[in-house]
Design an enzyme around this catalytic site. Structure first.
Site, mmCIF file in Angstrom:
data_model
loop_
_atom_site.group_PDB
_atom_site.id
_atom_site.type_symbol
_atom_site.label_atom_id
_atom_site.label_comp_id
_atom_site.label_asym_id
_atom_site.label_seq_id
_atom_site.Cartn_x
_atom_site.Cartn_y
_atom_site.Cartn_z
ATOM 1 N N ASP A 65 0.818 -1.210 0.000
ATOM 2 C CA ASP A 65 0.000 0.000 0.000
ATOM 3 C C ASP A 65 0.851 1.260 0.000
ATOM 4 O OD1 ASP A 65 0.956 -0.326 2.593
ATOM 5 O OD2 ASP A 65 -0.995 -0.841 3.430
ATOM 6 N N HIS A 84 -7.107 -4.460 10.162
ATOM 7 C CA HIS A 84 -6.843 -4.241 8.735
ATOM 8 C C HIS A 84 -5.599 -4.998 8.277
ATOM 9 C CE1 HIS A 84 -4.315 -0.265 9.324
ATOM 10 N NE2 HIS A 84 -3.555 -1.336 9.406
ATOM 11 N N ASN A 132 -7.348 -2.516 14.281
ATOM 12 C CA ASN A 132 -8.741 -2.800 13.907
ATOM 13 C C ASN A 132 -8.846 -4.009 12.974
ATOM 14 O OD1 ASN A 132 -7.723 -1.832 11.537
ATOM 15 N ND2 ASN A 132 -9.178 -0.156 11.288
ATOM 16 N N GLU A 159 -9.578 -1.791 5.355
ATOM 17 C CA GLU A 159 -10.161 -1.475 6.651
ATOM 18 C C GLU A 159 -11.435 -2.303 6.860
ATOM 19 O OE1 GLU A 159 -8.370 0.179 8.536
ATOM 20 O OE2 GLU A 159 -7.554 2.021 7.680
HETATM 21 P P1 PGA Z 1 2.273 -1.410 12.859
HETATM 22 O O1 PGA Z 1 1.159 -1.378 11.730
HETATM 23 O O2 PGA Z 1 3.212 -2.494 12.478
HETATM 24 O O3 PGA Z 1 2.910 -0.044 12.791
HETATM 25 O O4 PGA Z 1 1.571 -1.700 14.143
HETATM 26 C C1 PGA Z 1 0.571 -2.569 11.377
HETATM 27 C C2 PGA Z 1 -0.452 -2.321 10.303
HETATM 28 O O5 PGA Z 1 -1.151 -1.296 10.381
HETATM 29 O O6 PGA Z 1 -0.551 -3.142 9.395
#
Ligand code: PGA
Length: 239
Positions: A63, A134, A132, A139
């Site tokens: 992404d 994702h 959450n 999302e």
């Molecule tokens: P993080 O993000 O590794 O910074 O916790 C994980 C994600 O949002 O996929």
């Protein structure tokens, strides 16, 4: 899902690097899907320490934020350059990152899907997981057959990522992301999660009833998923 629990973040990061090394040994021209975020930093550092040659690998990032130029210090282009690409021998032309500044995002996303297909599909996609649930920037509510596209970021995601920006309102509102459908087509999926903040969502991903409300539960459908956890991220799994 195959769950592996390690003593700490370093051990899980090294295990992830080992899995990549095994793949590249078997298939030097492997096609990868690669994550950004705090979690994979240790994995990238471990791959770099190994001195693994990736000279035939092709890599597709999951992404990118919409609206940040590649030179922006919070673009995922910059993240990948700093944590990985500067230090490994993946040829420039084999590194694919969505461009969030293109005037026609749909065209950009379509071309990305075509490039993944032309590469023969992904052999291994490595994922973090959001608080959450994702995966990539898919999302809650994202369709499981969705392809690479422009999405709105959840408020929770913008808050979680605000720590990287000077002010919370500077976190972009949109991103381009591979879809859950794109991710599920990879031959193998590796999920990395570390720390107690992730324990509840890790439990949902592994043991929850699958549903679009928690995107990572889509991975229960995939036959080849390995989840690498440290003890804190695994803390709620036995309950
Ligand atoms: P993080 O993000 O590794 O910074 O916790 C994980 C994600 O949002 O996929």
């Amino acid at each position: 899902m195959n769950v592996e629990i390690y003593a700490d973040y370093t051990a899980l990061s090294e295990r992830a690097a080992e899995i990549l090394a095994e793949l590249v040994q078997q298939k030097p021209n492997a096609v990868l899907g690669l994550p950004t975020g705090s979690t994979p930093e240790g994995f990238y550092a471990a791959v770099v320490r190994m001195g693994l040659s990736l000279s035939q690998v092709r890599s597709f990032n999951l992404d990118e934020y919409v609206g940040l130029p590649r030179t922006h210090d919070q673009s995922y282009y910059t993240f990948m350059d700093q944590h990985f690409y500067q230090h490994v021998d993946i040829p420039l032309e084999n590194r694919y990152i969505l461009d969030g500044t293109r005037p026609d995002p749909e065209e950009e996303c379509r071309r990305y899907e075509e490039a993944i297909a032309a590469a023969g599909g992904m052999d291994l996609v490595i994922l973090g997981i959001g608080l959450n649930g994702h995966i990539g920037f898919n999302e809650p509510g994202a369709a499981w057959d969705a392809r690479t596209r422009k999405v709105a970021l959840a408020e929770r995601t913008r808050q979680a990522n605000a720590r990287h920006f000077e002010r919370p309102e500077l976190v972009p509102e949109h991103a381009l992301t591979m879809g859950i459908g794109t991710i599920l087509e990879a031959k193998r999926v590796l999920v990395l999660a570390s720390g107690e903040a992730k324990a509840a969502i890790v439990r949902e991903m592994v043991k929850g009833v699958p549903g679009v409300g928690v995107p990572a539960t889509a991975l229960q459908r995939h036959p080849q998923v390995t989840v690498l956890l440290d003890k804190s991220a695994a803390a709620l799994l036995s309950r």
